[in-house]
Design a protein around this motif. Structure first.
Motif, PDB file in Angstrom:
ATOM      1  N   THR A 320      -6.015  15.451   0.100  1.00  0.00           N
ATOM      2  CA  THR A 320      -7.466  15.513   0.208  1.00  0.00           C
ATOM      3  C   THR A 320      -8.137  15.159  -1.104  1.00  0.00           C
ATOM      4  OG1 THR A 320      -7.316  17.199   1.933  1.00  0.00           O
ATOM      5  CG2 THR A 320      -9.413  17.021   0.761  1.00  0.00           C
ATOM      6  N   HIS A 321      -7.561  15.585  -2.221  1.00  0.00           N
ATOM      7  CA  HIS A 321      -8.168  15.350  -3.535  1.00  0.00           C
ATOM      8  C   HIS A 321      -7.608  14.132  -4.245  1.00  0.00           C
ATOM      9  CE1 HIS A 321      -9.362  19.514  -2.809  1.00  0.00           C
ATOM     10  NE2 HIS A 321     -10.297  19.345  -3.732  1.00  0.00           N
ATOM     11  N   PHE A 322      -6.353  13.785  -3.977  1.00  0.00           N
ATOM     12  CA  PHE A 322      -5.707  12.710  -4.727  1.00  0.00           C
ATOM     13  C   PHE A 322      -5.369  11.505  -3.846  1.00  0.00           C
ATOM     14  CE2 PHE A 322      -4.876  16.571  -7.068  1.00  0.00           C
ATOM     15  CZ  PHE A 322      -5.178  16.221  -8.361  1.00  0.00           C
ATOM     16  N   GLY A 323      -5.722  11.558  -2.571  1.00  0.00           N
ATOM     17  CA  GLY A 323      -5.463  10.426  -1.697  1.00  0.00           C
ATOM     18  C   GLY A 323      -6.179   9.179  -2.183  1.00  0.00           C
ATOM     19  N   GLY A 324      -5.489   8.058  -2.126  1.00  0.00           N
ATOM     20  CA  GLY A 324      -6.048   6.822  -2.634  1.00  0.00           C
ATOM     21  C   GLY A 324      -5.732   6.572  -4.085  1.00  0.00           C
ATOM     22  N   GLY A 325      -4.992   7.484  -4.724  1.00  0.00           N
ATOM     23  CA  GLY A 325      -4.637   7.292  -6.116  1.00  0.00           C
ATOM     24  C   GLY A 325      -3.702   6.108  -6.314  1.00  0.00           C
ATOM     25  N   LEU A 326      -3.731   5.539  -7.512  1.00  0.00           N
ATOM     26  CA  LEU A 326      -2.894   4.395  -7.855  1.00  0.00           C
ATOM     27  C   LEU A 326      -2.000   4.773  -9.027  1.00  0.00           C
ATOM     28  CD1 LEU A 326      -5.632   1.621  -7.650  1.00  0.00           C
ATOM     29  CD2 LEU A 326      -3.809   2.014  -6.004  1.00  0.00           C
ATOM     30  N   SER A 327      -0.723   4.468  -8.911  1.00  0.00           N
ATOM     31  CA  SER A 327       0.253   4.828  -9.941  1.00  0.00           C
ATOM     32  C   SER A 327       0.940   3.577 -10.467  1.00  0.00           C
ATOM     33  CB  SER A 327       1.298   5.798  -9.378  1.00  0.00           C
ATOM     34  OG  SER A 327       0.690   6.982  -8.907  1.00  0.00           O
ATOM     35  N   PHE A 328       1.074   3.502 -11.795  1.00  0.00           N
ATOM     36  CA  PHE A 328       1.825   2.439 -12.460  1.00  0.00           C
ATOM     37  C   PHE A 328       3.210   2.985 -12.808  1.00  0.00           C
ATOM     38  CE2 PHE A 328      -2.278   0.619 -12.793  1.00  0.00           C
ATOM     39  CZ  PHE A 328      -2.129  -0.729 -13.078  1.00  0.00           C
ATOM     40  N   LEU A 329       4.223   2.473 -12.154  1.00  0.00           N
ATOM     41  CA  LEU A 329       5.596   2.891 -12.423  1.00  0.00           C
ATOM     42  C   LEU A 329       6.395   1.686 -12.892  1.00  0.00           C
ATOM     43  CD1 LEU A 329       6.265   5.180  -9.322  1.00  0.00           C
ATOM     44  CD2 LEU A 329       5.376   5.824 -11.569  1.00  0.00           C
ATOM     45  N   ALA A 467       9.559  -8.798 -21.483  1.00  0.00           N
ATOM     46  CA  ALA A 467       8.785  -8.873 -20.245  1.00  0.00           C
ATOM     47  C   ALA A 467       8.845  -7.517 -19.558  1.00  0.00           C
ATOM     48  CB  ALA A 467       9.313  -9.958 -19.324  1.00  0.00           C
ATOM     49  N   THR A 468       7.689  -6.918 -19.336  1.00  0.00           N
ATOM     50  CA  THR A 468       7.600  -5.602 -18.713  1.00  0.00           C
ATOM     51  C   THR A 468       6.908  -5.745 -17.365  1.00  0.00           C
ATOM     52  OG1 THR A 468       7.433  -4.567 -20.880  1.00  0.00           O
ATOM     53  CG2 THR A 468       6.807  -3.243 -18.982  1.00  0.00           C
ATOM     54  N   LYS A 469       7.487  -5.110 -16.376  1.00  0.00           N
ATOM     55  CA  LYS A 469       6.935  -5.196 -15.028  1.00  0.00           C
ATOM     56  C   LYS A 469       6.663  -3.796 -14.513  1.00  0.00           C
ATOM     57  CE  LYS A 469       7.955  -6.971 -10.377  1.00  0.00           C
ATOM     58  NZ  LYS A 469       8.940  -7.716  -9.551  1.00  0.00           N
ATOM     59  N   PHE A 470       5.451  -3.606 -14.021  1.00  0.00           N
ATOM     60  CA  PHE A 470       5.059  -2.338 -13.415  1.00  0.00           C
ATOM     61  C   PHE A 470       4.811  -2.566 -11.922  1.00  0.00           C
ATOM     62  CE2 PHE A 470       4.048  -1.259 -17.786  1.00  0.00           C
ATOM     63  CZ  PHE A 470       4.392   0.091 -17.861  1.00  0.00           C
ATOM     64  N   ASP A 471       5.325  -1.665 -11.133  1.00  0.00           N
ATOM     65  CA  ASP A 471       4.985  -1.629  -9.714  1.00  0.00           C
ATOM     66  C   ASP A 471       3.797  -0.693  -9.524  1.00  0.00           C
ATOM     67  OD1 ASP A 471       7.069  -3.334  -8.967  1.00  0.00           O
ATOM     68  OD2 ASP A 471       8.497  -1.689  -8.811  1.00  0.00           O
ATOM     69  N   ILE A 472       2.833  -1.106  -8.726  1.00  0.00           N
ATOM     70  CA  ILE A 472       1.625  -0.320  -8.478  1.00  0.00           C
ATOM     71  C   ILE A 472       1.734   0.301  -7.091  1.00  0.00           C
ATOM     72  CG2 ILE A 472      -0.896  -0.353  -8.356  1.00  0.00           C
ATOM     73  CD1 ILE A 472      -0.844  -2.841 -10.112  1.00  0.00           C
ATOM     74  N   PHE A 473       1.662   1.618  -7.045  1.00  0.00           N
ATOM     75  CA  PHE A 473       1.796   2.360  -5.795  1.00  0.00           C
ATOM     76  C   PHE A 473       0.480   3.035  -5.448  1.00  0.00           C
ATOM     77  CE2 PHE A 473       6.097   1.950  -7.330  1.00  0.00           C
ATOM     78  CZ  PHE A 473       6.842   1.731  -6.184  1.00  0.00           C
ATOM     79  N   ASN A 474       0.252   3.166  -4.148  1.00  0.00           N
ATOM     80  CA  ASN A 474      -0.961   3.792  -3.622  1.00  0.00           C
ATOM     81  C   ASN A 474      -0.549   5.029  -2.816  1.00  0.00           C
ATOM     82  OD1 ASN A 474      -3.246   3.179  -0.947  1.00  0.00           O
ATOM     83  ND2 ASN A 474      -3.756   4.112  -2.885  1.00  0.00           N
ATOM     84  N   TYR A 475      -1.122   6.163  -3.169  1.00  0.00           N
ATOM     85  CA  TYR A 475      -0.806   7.420  -2.490  1.00  0.00           C
ATOM     86  C   TYR A 475      -1.629   7.486  -1.205  1.00  0.00           C
ATOM     87  CZ  TYR A 475       0.013  12.442  -1.871  1.00  0.00           C
ATOM     88  OH  TYR A 475       0.389  13.676  -1.376  1.00  0.00           O
ATOM     89  N   GLN A 476      -0.973   7.430  -0.073  1.00  0.00           N
ATOM     90  CA  GLN A 476      -1.677   7.369   1.200  1.00  0.00           C
ATOM     91  C   GLN A 476      -0.917   8.120   2.276  1.00  0.00           C
ATOM     92  OE1 GLN A 476      -0.711   3.151   3.093  1.00  0.00           O
ATOM     93  NE2 GLN A 476      -1.464   2.892   0.984  1.00  0.00           N
TER      94      GLN A 476
END
Length: 858
Positions: A320-329, A467-476
């Motif tokens: 409810t509070h963090f839905g839609g968040g984006l994470s760089f891993l 070369a650094t690569k980040f995957d972007i995740f969406n909390y849904q």
């Protein structure tokens, strides 16, 4: 308010404390999980904190003491241990790595507390719990210790290093790279994996720019890593036009004022988007506070998924509070065979693994009990597998920390291999040498690996990857109510600063409270036609919108400055577009032009009629009085005056611009000179009637001709000088009239123009003066009165012309000059000749009138 905060937080802590105490990892008489081998690698992992206090006490100084307690997801962090076990099993199956020797491990749970990290480090060295310093209870185990993997945070890594560095035991931290470890650890800092913070803050800034989020809050961990990240990302955001709404460090949980908590929660509500840099142990207390005290709708951008693991049993509230968040891993390739290994993990396969009991009881929701000192699981699936668990409960994908643990095991094995290879080459590899302690001998080989270290001598040796690569995740929320991280894009930072961001917006959801991409601005973008103006005392992202000034436009949203239109264009009413100006001049087709043409022709025709009347009655006394030839000349010149006004109408050209002023000056000088001659004749005629007057010789035609010629020649000379110096020329005026390009005749020499007018004024004034003096002369046909009145009209018109002409623009300027010409000419015509026409037609008898009208009829 303080009591409300305390009461709400107390409820949250009590609820989660009950859940944590149920899943405790404390096993009596069992300090860790041990597996024997020729060489032993220690493992100090943070799984879940054990029992802790839950009371909240308000002191007299209004501070709120929060217990040293952490809510962490055991099932997520347990994968770190399995990664180490998997790596060691693979190495032991390959006889070429360690020359038919084997690796063992000794694993401890240090929770997330520094005190337990020290305790477990000493237990690892002594083999006893509680540990006995400088004493080995299990020499057959500790003599085999070659290295230690441990430290999920800077604080825990520091405490582990303080103990291990005394014995020169290599330590590899699998937590975030922290250059401050060199100042925290006095002897030897641990090995760390390369830092990715430079790529991380660049990726976050690119993401903010992609969604046009320019009003962003920052929350970082309260350590040196957080300080450096805050400095770097603040600088990068400022360089790219992004404002920091607020910047806060993670709160110190031991003692913090209730007012500070309230202030932090108020800041969280200042913007829709918040960037949080840290891990679960850094922000674990923020999650329940946000759930209790902040409204919904924030979008969190993080470098880990701490919000999804801090409260594993309250996933609906967290979403409810963090839905839609984006994470760089950090992108990690899958460890070959690791998923198959995870599928095969079961309690019966690892009966001595004290940690798997809690994992199984959580994942399969079954209780455990102790029988004769041994913990047994009841009502659990006998052949349960980890891959059957929901995604939010167990993720089969390799986490970044698990990847680091796996790589650290192989790095230690590689260092052992190289050290053993030296002994094989020297023919000294035998059984006695095999059991010699080796920890300090691995440092030269580990230093050649992929790690970076920080020390007191060298601040940092940071081996940033090219070369650094980040995957972007969406909390849904997925189908069936499952909450999970879904990959929606990636960010790649290559060498030489080349960066690439790719996002699949169709896959992104913004939680329960946003249907569209949320906005994060301090002030809404200025609409078209408006520009930004800064607000005093606020960041540059906060501004007011003011309309563009005259002649300027803003054709894009959110412009800092308006732009001027080209000279041949003008802004529309909305001031968001430049339109081509309309070329304009006083033409014959305009209503005003047509009216002026009609008036000029009418007056010229009327002058011609009067001339015809005078010619027909040329022998009458009233026509013969005051020299009828001057009357003819005056009427002809007045006709040309009316006709010269027509040259002012129409598109200006080089010829018409010269002719209009020259003809106007010369023709009017002839007309006024004729009037001046008439005035002189009146005076001379009166003086000549006296007996013995010497002025009779002047009563000849030559006098009038001389006056007219002299008056006209002077004006011709002035015009000739004007033409020879700076003559009139066609010009354009783009500024006087809004939206119009005015075609007009530039007078060239303004001095010459006013000299022409001034000379006409001189002649008129002279005529007025003489006529005024002669107005009372006794003569039946005395024209002095009519000349006086006509000169008054003439002077009044042209005196009024100067200010009116100077204050006019465009067509109006030309119309003013034409009206002045027509008005002054009509004044002369009417004042001088209408009375004579009245006498000729009305007072000479009916026969004269009949004869005149008969001539006019066809």
């Amino acid at each position: 308010m303080k009591l409300l905060i305390a009461f709400s937080l107390l409820i949250v802590l009590i609820v989660f404390q009950e859940q944590i105490s149920y899943f405790s990892l404390s096993i009596p008489g069992s300090p860790g999980y041990y597996q024997d081998g020729d060489f032993v690698i220690g493992g100090l992992f943070s799984l879940r904190v054990t029992a802790a206090g839950t009371r909240i006490v308000f002191d007299f100084n209004d501070t709120m003491n929060i217990p040293d307690i952490v809510f962490a997801d055991l099932t997520k962090h347990y994968q770190h241990i399995l990664a180490m076990v998997f790596a060691i099993e693979k190495i032991n199956k390959d006889p070429n790595i360690l020359f038919n020797t084997s690796l063992g491990f000794y694993l401890f749970n240090v929770d997330f507390t520094e005190r337990k990290a020290v305790k477990s480090s000493m237990a690892l060295l002594s083999g006893e719990s509680p540990p006995i310093p400088n004493y080995s209870c299990w020499p057959e185990k500790t003599d085999k210790l070659v290295a230690v993997i441990g430290g999920i945070s800077t604080a825990i890594s520091t405490q582990i290093s303080q103990v291990l560095s005394l014995y020169n035991v290599p330590q590899i931290s699998y937590g975030p790279f922290d250059q401050s470890l060199g100042t925290r650890v006095q002897i030897q800092s641990p090995y760390q994996f390369p830092v990715h913070t430079a790529a991380l803050h660049r990726g976050i800034v690119r993401l903010l720019l992609y969604f046009t989020w320019v009003w962003v809050g920052l929350v970082v961990s309260d350590d040196m890593t957080g300080e450096l990240f805050l400095r770097d990302i603040t600088e990068a955001m400022t360089d790219h036009g992004i404002c920091v709404a607020f910047a806060e460090k993670g709160p110190v949980f031991s003692s913090v004022g209730a007012a500070d908590w309230h202030l932090l929660m108020e800041k969280v509500t200042m913007t829709r988007v918040i960037v949080a840099f840290g891990d679960t142990h850094d922000f674990v207390m923020i999650v329940p506070l946000i759930i209790c005290y902040t409204p919904f709708g924030n979008v969190w951008i993080t470098n880990s998924d701490w919000y999804s693991t801090a409260l594993p049993f309250k996933q609906n509230q967290v979403y409810t509070h963090f839905g839609g968040g984006l994470s760089f891993l950090v992108h990690m390739d899958e460890i070959l065979g690791f998923k198959d290994f995870l599928r095969s993990v079961q309690p019966r396969k690892y009966p001595h693994n004290i940690f798997i009991q809690d994992v199984w009881s959580i994942l399969f929701e079954c209780p455990h009990s102790y029988q004769h000192g041994v913990r047994e699981l009841s009502q659990c699936e006998p052949n349960g597998s980890l891959n059957t668990r929901p995604l939010h409960a167990w993720d089969m994908n390799t986490s970044p920390s698990s990847y680091k643990v796996h790589a650290a095991v192989y790095a230690i094995a590689q260092a052992l291999h190289e050290e053993l290879s030296l002994r094989v080459e020297g023919d000294s590899f035998d059984k006695s040498v095999l059991w010699t302690p080796l920890p300090w001998k691995l440092h030269p080989f580990l230093q050649k690996g992929q790690f970076g270290r920080s020390s007191n001598k060298d601040n940092i040796v940071n081996k940033e990857v090219s070369a650094t690569k980040f995957d972007i995740f969406n909390y849904q929320s997925l189908q069936g109510g499952t909450k999970a991280q879904v990959k929606v894009g990636e960010f790649v930072l290559k060498s030489h600063g080349v960066q690439h961001l790719s996002l699949n917006e169709e896959l992104i959801t913004w939680g329960e409270h946003h249907n569209l991409t949320p906005s994060a601005v301090c002030s809404q973008s200025c609409p078209l036609g408006f520009r930004k103006t800064p607000v005093e005392g606020k960041p540059f992202c906060c501004f007011d919108c003011v309309p563009c000034p005259d002649g300027e436009i803003a054709d894009q949203i959110g412009m800092n400055q308006c732009i001027k239109c080209p000279e041949d264009q003008y802004p529309n009413k909305q001031r968001n577009q430049c339109l081509p100006k309309i070329t304009t001049f006083l033409s014959h087709g305009d209503t005003l032009g047509a009216v002026l043409v009609s008036v000029a022709i009418s007056f010229a025709a009327f002058s011609a009629m009067i001339l015809g009347l005078f010619i027909h009655y040329r022998d009458t006394p009233i026509v013969r009085a005051n020299n009828r030839n001057l009357s003819y000349l005056l009427l002809v010149s007045l006709m040309f005056c009316f006709f010269c006004s027509l040259i002012f109408i129409g598109q200006p050209s080089a010829v018409t611009c010269v002719l209009r002023q020259m003809i106007f000056g010369v023709v009017f000088s002839i007309a006024v000179s004729a009037i001046l001659a008439k005035t002189f004749i009146v005076v001379v005629a009166f003086k000549a009637t006296k007996p013995g007057s010497s002025l009779q010789m002047w009563m000849v035609t030559r006098l009038s001709n001389a006056i007219v010629c002299c008056g006209s020649i002077i004006q011709v000379c002035i015009c000739a000088v004007w033409l020879g110096t700076y003559p009139p020329f066609p010009d354009v005026d783009m500024q006087s009239e809004f939206g119009q390009i005015i075609l007009w005749c530039n007078e060239g020499s303004t001095i010459a123009f006013y000299c022409v007018l001034g000379y006409l004024g001189f002649l008129a004034s002279l005529s007025l003066l003489i006529a005024f003096l002669a107005r009372r002369l006794p003569d039946s046909f005395n024209e002095a009165k009519t000349i006086t009145f006509s000169m008054l009209v003439f002077c009044t018109v042209w005196i009024s012309f100067v200010p009116t002409y100077l204050s006019s623009k465009g067509k109006t300027m030309v119309a003013v000059e034409i009206l002045s010409i027509l008005a002054s000419s009509a004044g002369l015509l009417g004042c001088i000749f209408l009375p004579k026409c009245y006498v000729i037609l009305l007072r000479s008898g009916g026969r004269s009138r009949k004869k005149f009208f008969k001539l006019l009829s066809p």
